[in-house]
Design an enzyme around this catalytic site. Structure first.
Site, PDB file in Angstrom:
ATOM      1  N   HIS A   1     -52.769 -36.136  76.248  1.00 28.17           N
ATOM      2  CA  HIS A   1     -52.606 -35.247  75.182  1.00 28.17           C
ATOM      3  C   HIS A   1     -51.526 -34.789  74.622  1.00 28.17           C
ATOM      4  O   HIS A   1     -50.463 -34.932  75.010  1.00 28.17           O
ATOM      5  CB  HIS A   1     -53.490 -33.941  75.833  1.00 28.17           C
ATOM      6  CG  HIS A   1     -52.549 -33.298  77.013  1.00 28.17           C
ATOM      7  ND1 HIS A   1     -52.673 -33.603  78.011  1.00 28.17           N
ATOM      8  CD2 HIS A   1     -51.888 -32.183  76.851  1.00 28.17           C
ATOM      9  CE1 HIS A   1     -52.191 -32.706  78.848  1.00 28.17           C
ATOM     10  NE2 HIS A   1     -51.445 -32.153  78.131  1.00 28.17           N
ATOM     11  N   MET A   2     -51.687 -34.387  73.230  1.00 31.70           N
ATOM     12  CA  MET A   2     -50.494 -33.936  72.425  1.00 31.70           C
ATOM     13  C   MET A   2     -50.761 -32.593  71.869  1.00 31.70           C
ATOM     14  O   MET A   2     -51.742 -32.197  71.460  1.00 31.70           O
ATOM     15  CB  MET A   2     -50.528 -35.059  71.220  1.00 31.70           C
ATOM     16  CG  MET A   2     -49.407 -35.032  69.988  1.00 31.70           C
ATOM     17  SD  MET A   2     -49.616 -36.057  68.951  1.00 31.70           S
ATOM     18  CE  MET A   2     -48.873 -37.513  69.831  1.00 31.70           C
ATOM     19  N   HIS A   3     -49.669 -31.825  72.132  1.00 36.43           N
ATOM     20  CA  HIS A   3     -49.812 -30.496  71.871  1.00 36.43           C
ATOM     21  C   HIS A   3     -49.163 -30.230  70.254  1.00 36.43           C
ATOM     22  O   HIS A   3     -48.193 -30.941  69.869  1.00 36.43           O
ATOM     23  CB  HIS A   3     -48.794 -29.586  72.488  1.00 36.43           C
ATOM     24  CG  HIS A   3     -49.322 -29.185  74.036  1.00 36.43           C
ATOM     25  ND1 HIS A   3     -49.961 -28.285  74.640  1.00 36.43           N
ATOM     26  CD2 HIS A   3     -49.204 -30.270  75.260  1.00 36.43           C
ATOM     27  CE1 HIS A   3     -49.998 -28.565  75.923  1.00 36.43           C
ATOM     28  NE2 HIS A   3     -49.531 -29.564  76.302  1.00 36.43           N
TER      29      HIS A   3
ATOM     30  N   VAL B   1     -52.648 -31.035  82.959  1.00 34.32           N
ATOM     31  CA  VAL B   1     -53.872 -32.048  82.837  1.00 34.32           C
ATOM     32  C   VAL B   1     -53.625 -33.405  82.938  1.00 34.32           C
ATOM     33  O   VAL B   1     -53.064 -33.977  81.963  1.00 34.32           O
ATOM     34  CB  VAL B   1     -54.802 -31.509  81.725  1.00 34.32           C
ATOM     35  CG1 VAL B   1     -56.014 -32.125  81.495  1.00 34.32           C
ATOM     36  CG2 VAL B   1     -54.905 -29.989  81.774  1.00 34.32           C
TER      37      VAL B   1
ATOM     38  N   ASP C   1     -56.099 -25.057  72.122  1.00 31.31           N
ATOM     39  CA  ASP C   1     -55.604 -24.864  73.376  1.00 31.31           C
ATOM     40  C   ASP C   1     -56.296 -23.499  73.936  1.00 31.31           C
ATOM     41  O   ASP C   1     -56.243 -22.517  73.105  1.00 31.31           O
ATOM     42  CB  ASP C   1     -54.110 -24.794  73.444  1.00 31.31           C
ATOM     43  CG  ASP C   1     -53.792 -25.080  75.075  1.00 31.31           C
ATOM     44  OD1 ASP C   1     -53.179 -26.007  75.314  1.00 31.31           O
ATOM     45  OD2 ASP C   1     -53.987 -24.031  75.924  1.00 31.31           O
ATOM     46  N   ILE C   2     -56.768 -23.380  75.192  1.00 33.50           N
ATOM     47  CA  ILE C   2     -57.398 -22.182  75.648  1.00 33.50           C
ATOM     48  C   ILE C   2     -56.226 -21.294  75.692  1.00 33.50           C
ATOM     49  O   ILE C   2     -56.915 -20.198  75.908  1.00 33.50           O
ATOM     50  CB  ILE C   2     -58.149 -22.525  76.874  1.00 33.50           C
ATOM     51  CG1 ILE C   2     -59.355 -21.446  77.256  1.00 33.50           C
ATOM     52  CG2 ILE C   2     -57.207 -22.742  78.149  1.00 33.50           C
ATOM     53  CD1 ILE C   2     -60.310 -21.920  78.318  1.00 33.50           C
TER      54      ILE C   2
END
Ligand code: 5GP
Ligand code: ZN
Length: 113
Positions: free
Chosen positions: A99-101, A95, A29-30
């Site tokens: 997605h999965m964190h 976003v 992740d940015i």
């Protein structure tokens, strides 16, 4: 296609690939919220968990399996980690590409948010 994660899949926006296969991509992740903060996404554009079809739903299992593998590689499997999938506005999704964190490397709150 102006989806930021589709552009990462296409290599148009740089990211550090931590894992990929024909269906799934994982990268840092940015803006990390924890020492380990990895995003696991389907390569196919699916807007959110709420939009997933029955045919696509096995992807969630694949993404979780990739997350477990990356948690081991990051050294947080034993200490513990959290997987988060936000869906929609109230879910805090920013976003609009599923997605999965994977979050770990520090003690997270006992509450989910
Ligand atoms: P959401 O809030 O939608 O669940 O999470 C989106 C995540 O994507 C955020 O944690 C954010 O830091 C990350 N993100 C947004 N744009 C980029 C980008 O261009 N590259 C990377 N590596 N992560 C991004
Ligand atoms: Zn997309």
């Amino acid at each position: 296609m102006d989806c930021v994660f589709c552009q990462i899949v296409a290599g148009k926006i740089p990211s550090t690939t931590l894992y990929q296969d024909e269906e799934v991509l994982a990268f840092w992740d940015i803006n990390p919220m924890a020492p380990t903060h990895i995003l696991i996404i389907p390569k196919k554009h699916i807007p959110s968990l709420a939009n997933i079809t029955d045919d696509e739903s096995p992807l969630i299992g694949r993404m979780a399996k990739v997350a477990n593998r990356l948690a081991k590689e990051a050294g947080v499997s034993e200490s513990g980690y959290r997987l988060v999938v936000s869906s929609g506005e109230d879910g805090g999704q920013v976003v609009p590409h599923l997605h999965m964190h994977l979050l770990g490397g520090r003690k997270l709150s006992a509450r989910p948010c």
